[in-house]
Design a protein around this motif. Structure first.
Motif, PDB file in Angstrom:
ATOM      1  N   PRO A 101       0.444  -1.426  -1.143  1.00  0.00           N
ATOM      2  CA  PRO A 101       0.039  -2.370  -0.564  1.00  0.00           C
ATOM      3  C   PRO A 101      -0.561  -2.204   1.004  1.00  0.00           C
ATOM      4  CG  PRO A 101       2.313  -3.068  -1.227  1.00  0.00           C
ATOM      5  CD  PRO A 101       1.859  -1.571  -1.314  1.00  0.00           C
ATOM      6  N   TRP A 107      -4.205  -6.301   0.666  1.00  0.00           N
ATOM      7  CA  TRP A 107      -3.854  -5.810  -0.788  1.00  0.00           C
ATOM      8  C   TRP A 107      -2.454  -5.641  -1.019  1.00  0.00           C
ATOM      9  CZ3 TRP A 107      -6.805  -5.250  -4.799  1.00  0.00           C
ATOM     10  CH2 TRP A 107      -6.386  -4.122  -5.809  1.00  0.00           C
ATOM     11  N   GLY A 108      -1.765  -6.921  -1.731  1.00  0.00           N
ATOM     12  CA  GLY A 108      -0.384  -6.807  -2.224  1.00  0.00           C
ATOM     13  C   GLY A 108       0.382  -7.897  -1.130  1.00  0.00           C
ATOM     14  N   PHE A 109      -0.173  -8.891  -0.782  1.00  0.00           N
ATOM     15  CA  PHE A 109       0.272  -9.706   0.135  1.00  0.00           C
ATOM     16  C   PHE A 109      -0.210 -11.164  -0.360  1.00  0.00           C
ATOM     17  CE2 PHE A 109      -0.141  -6.079   2.784  1.00  0.00           C
ATOM     18  CZ  PHE A 109       1.111  -5.638   2.962  1.00  0.00           C
ATOM     19  N   GLY A 110      -0.163 -11.516  -1.795  1.00  0.00           N
ATOM     20  CA  GLY A 110      -0.992 -12.836  -2.372  1.00  0.00           C
ATOM     21  C   GLY A 110      -2.441 -12.363  -2.801  1.00  0.00           C
ATOM     22  N   ASN A 114      -2.244  -8.606  -5.518  1.00  0.00           N
ATOM     23  CA  ASN A 114      -0.792  -8.782  -5.980  1.00  0.00           C
ATOM     24  C   ASN A 114      -1.003  -8.500  -7.691  1.00  0.00           C
ATOM     25  OD1 ASN A 114      -0.214  -9.541  -3.399  1.00  0.00           O
ATOM     26  ND2 ASN A 114       1.685 -10.172  -4.203  1.00  0.00           N
ATOM     27  N   GLU A 115      -1.957  -9.307  -8.088  1.00  0.00           N
ATOM     28  CA  GLU A 115      -2.235  -9.513  -9.644  1.00  0.00           C
ATOM     29  C   GLU A 115      -2.281  -7.820 -10.168  1.00  0.00           C
ATOM     30  OE1 GLU A 115      -4.924 -11.833 -12.555  1.00  0.00           O
ATOM     31  OE2 GLU A 115      -4.679 -12.673 -10.777  1.00  0.00           O
ATOM     32  N   ARG A 118       1.085  -5.942  -9.673  1.00  0.00           N
ATOM     33  CA  ARG A 118       2.161  -6.208 -10.503  1.00  0.00           C
ATOM     34  C   ARG A 118       1.785  -5.976 -11.838  1.00  0.00           C
ATOM     35  NH1 ARG A 118       3.764  -6.109  -6.221  1.00  0.00           N
ATOM     36  NH2 ARG A 118       4.279  -4.385  -7.145  1.00  0.00           N
ATOM     37  N   GLU A 132       9.776  -3.179  -9.663  1.00  0.00           N
ATOM     38  CA  GLU A 132       8.498  -3.497  -9.018  1.00  0.00           C
ATOM     39  C   GLU A 132       8.100  -2.277  -8.180  1.00  0.00           C
ATOM     40  OE1 GLU A 132       7.590  -6.415  -5.442  1.00  0.00           O
ATOM     41  OE2 GLU A 132       7.809  -7.525  -7.159  1.00  0.00           O
ATOM     42  N   ASN A 134       6.004  -0.264  -5.662  1.00  0.00           N
ATOM     43  CA  ASN A 134       5.068  -0.534  -4.544  1.00  0.00           C
ATOM     44  C   ASN A 134       4.494   0.723  -3.645  1.00  0.00           C
ATOM     45  OD1 ASN A 134       4.723  -3.557  -4.469  1.00  0.00           O
ATOM     46  ND2 ASN A 134       6.814  -3.369  -3.941  1.00  0.00           N
ATOM     47  N   VAL A 636      -3.849 -17.833  -3.932  1.00  0.00           N
ATOM     48  CA  VAL A 636      -2.717 -17.520  -3.755  1.00  0.00           C
ATOM     49  C   VAL A 636      -1.526 -18.168  -4.056  1.00  0.00           C
ATOM     50  CG1 VAL A 636      -2.885 -18.160  -1.317  1.00  0.00           C
ATOM     51  CG2 VAL A 636      -1.057 -16.467  -1.850  1.00  0.00           C
TER      52      VAL A 636
END
Ligand code: K7E
Ligand code: CUA
Length: 677
Positions: A101, A107-110, A114-115, A118, A132, A134, A636
């Motif tokens: 993130p 990048w990585g906060f919604g 995230n898509e 994940r 998960e 990260n 989001v």
């Protein structure tokens, strides 16, 4: 080229600068600027610059407002990201978030980040719950190639720690896909591309049961394995097509770097291995450590793989499935002439193919030579069929039948790159140096007096280089000119910043007869393992997304994007859809009122057409932070489970009224009790 100043011109400049030979230590010490900063001689003296420093400065300085002629894409190592530098200035231009993130890029906060992140998680299975992931240990980023040269369209990267690979689109310098290897937890020989980027190579590192299940380590020889996955890349969709991808099973040697052949050798893959001894401990039980046990043999095996033959078997269905993923079994590879070995000096690391595709250069870290294999000899040895066999039945060709030359370069040779003049450059980890040596044939023809397969020069670097990068140095058409030494240690080179030292990236001029060190660049945010350098004009990124409502994952206008004139908040039972647009300097709408427990889908579109007019969306307490570039549409999704009054605001200082670019997310409590808290 504007920046490619010739040495003669440089010397002329030095003369103009009044440097001459009179730069004595004494005068340099006393000198101050006295406001005369426009006089070169005064500055040179005041800054205690030696004549060679001035030349180096002139060779690497890019004037304010001007651009670098080359871009270097460098792995960020443990930070899991890709770094983009301008060459020769070594200015850091960008960090492309990949496995970790990143707040600047949202990048990585919604949102779409995230898509993508994940998508690389480990799914739940009978082995245990989902994991998960990260962060990543990004070792090798590789540019896409057409006909063996970088085409500036895509970039691929691996995560050694978790066995994942990623696809970056160079139209917007953003990661589009992360794929978790379904049969292995780690990798290293990845990601390397075939000459037309048809296949992406991902070789596993530390042998384990394929599929990740438990096996007692005492059953190592029988149940642990290595593998190489061949991922099919689809340029049309810009994605790895996991349904057209497959793996080949390998013996439980620890496979290391892998690389595709090119031109004559284009259909073949070469992969190093170590711990062919299949050592597996246990030190607590009084056995030697891995570093002793894994290196107990004199040789390891260079793996030689006939790719099109493997593809044929895959397409003919000659595979087994592990976790649903097709794997060609070892016995099939042997029967169908897919896999061969030839010995390599022990504990090798780099494997690199010369620009003409004829030579495969391998460095055994504990051998002061590089070993050069000849592709024609390998083919002859395969045809001759004079094989021994490893314990799994894989044919092993005698080293004397496959090797062309051994060049003594120095201690701890690792990685090799090539220039356009018939020379090769190898990093020497233990010597802390770069060795320049001549390839067979080409160097001799191009440079009278230069013998083939000979060490030409050793340049000290500071310190302990891993990979190195020459412009186009792993392609069929290297440029030469600059070399980057990606050093692991920096010891005394920079101001002390505590016990975690920066890495040191050193720029080297290789345009002349002798290599010359030009500059040091500390990197305090990860370990650059690998890098590739491309002419900047070969990359054509967008300045803004082509149209308003652009979905960066589909690279097209999103039918769900919030569009101007259609802003609003729609409720459907407890599902709330927010359609929001942003432009300097406001959100529409600015008040978002929902009920605690509502399921919120928040579409937001930056309707700006001005390049650089990027906005952010940060929502307090909800861990939401998006970066939305001109034209970009993001979505989001969250459950408004915490009641209260939350501000949201723009995180990019976009205008004079940027502070006013804010709004409220008001979440009405489900009960009065919560309201009083
Ligand atoms: Cu040598 Cu991962 Cu290619 Cu580090 S690797 S240097
Ligand atoms: Cu938009 Cu600040």
């Amino acid at each position: 080229m504007k920046h490619a100043l010739k040495t003669g011109a440089l010397l002329g400049l030095i003369a103009v600068a009044g440097l001459g030979t009179g730069c004595s230590k004494q005068s340099a010490k006393q000198a101050t600027f006295h406001g005369e900063t426009t006089k070169a001689s005064v500055v040179i003296a005041a800054r205690h610059l030696k004549p060679d420093d001035v030349i180096r400065a002139l060779q690497t300085f890019v004037p304010p407002g001007e651009h670098d002629p080359y871009l270097m894409f460098a792995s960020g190592g443990q930070n899991g990201q890709v770094l983009v530098y301008g060459i020769p200035s070594m200015r850091l231009l960008d960090e492309i978030p990949v496995f970790t993130p990143d707040s600047m890029a949202g990048w990585g906060f919604g949102g779409s980040g995230n898509e993508v992140l994940r998508g690389g998680d480990i799914p739940a299975s009978k082995l245990g719950p989902a994991k998960e992931l990260n962060w990543g240990d990004l070792h090798h980023c590789n540019l896409s190639e057409s006909n063996g040269v970088y085409d500036g369209q895509w970039l691929f990267a691996n995560d050694k720690a978790n066995g994942r690979i990623a696809v970056v689109d160079l139209r917007d310098f953003a990661t589009k896909q992360i794929v978790k290897n379904p049969i292995f937890y780690n990798d290293h020989g990845a990601v390397f591309v075939t000459p037309n980027t048809t296949w992406l190579i991902e070789a596993s590192q530390y042998s384990a049961p394929l599929g990740g299940a438990y096996q007692d380590i005492t059953n190592y020889e029988a149940t642990y394995r290595g593998e190489i996955t061949f991922w099919r890349f689809d340029r049309q969709t810009g994605r790895i097509d996991t349904n057209q991808s497959f793996a080949i099973e390998l013996p439980p040697y620890w496979q290391d770097l892998a690389i595709s052949g090119k031109l004559v050798s284009h259909d073949w893959i070469f992969c190093n291995s170590f711990n062919v001894a299949r050592y597996h401990g246990d030190d607590l039980d009084g056995q030697p450590s891995f570093e002793a046990g894994a290196t107990s043999r004199d040789t390891d095996y260079l793996h030689i793989i006939h790719l099109s033959q493997a593809v044929k078997d895959f397409q003919a269905g000659k595979f087994e499935r592990v976790n649903g993923f097709p794997v060609i079994p070892l016995k099939t590879e042997i029967a169908d002439h897919i896999l061969y070995f030839t010995p390599e000096t022990k504990s090798p690391h780099g494997v690199d193919v010369s620009p003409d595709g004829h030579y495969i250069v391998v460095s055994g870290k504990l051998d002061p030579h590089v070993t050069v294999y000849n592709f024609d000899k390998i083919q002859k040895a395969i045809a001759a069929g004079k094989f021994e066999h490893d314990p799994y039945g894989v044919p092993v060709m005698p080293m004397e039948d496959t090797v062309e030359a051994r060049v003594e370069v120095g201690l701890g040779p690792l990685h090799t790159q090539f220039d356009n003049k018939g020379f090769a450059y190898t990093t020497l980890f233990l010597d802390s140096a770069i060795a320049k040596w001549s390839l067979g044939g080409s160097a001799e023809t191009l440079h009278p007096g230069v013998k083939s397969w000979t060490l030409i020069q050793k340049l000290p670097v500071q310190y302990n280089p891993g990979h190195l990068a020459v412009i186009g140095g792993d392609t069929t058409h290297p440029t030469g000119q600059y070399l980057l030494s990606l050093n692991k240690w920096s010891i005394d080179r920079f101001d002390n910043v505590g016990p975690l030292y920066p890495e040191n990236l050193q720029l080297v001029d290789i345009s002349g007869k002798e290599m010359r060190l030009l500059s040091d660049t500390p990197l305090g945010m990860g370990e650059t393992h690998y890098a590739q350098i491309i002419a900047a004009d070969k990359v054509h990124p967008w300045q803004a997304y082509p149209e308003v409502g652009w979905n960066p994952l589909t690279q097209s206008v999103d039918t769900n994007a919030a569009m101007p004139g259609q802003e609003g908040i729609i409720r459907n039972a407890n599902h709330v859809t927010v359609n929001m647009t942003i432009v300097r300097s406001h959100y529409t709408p600015e008040l978002v009122q929902v009920n605690q427990g509502d399921d919120v889908t928040w579409h937001i579109t930056n309707i700006e057409r001005t390049p650089n007019a990027t906005h952010g969306l940060a929502i307090s307490a909800y861990n939401i932070n998006l970066t939305i570039n001109p034209g970009q549409a993001e979505t989001v999704h969250f459950v408004a489970d915490r009641a209260g009054v939350f501000s949201f605001y723009c995180t990019k200082f976009c205008s004079a009224l940027h502070l006013e670019m804010a709004g409220y997310l008001i979440v009405k409590p489900a009960t009065t009790q919560t309201a009083q808290r």
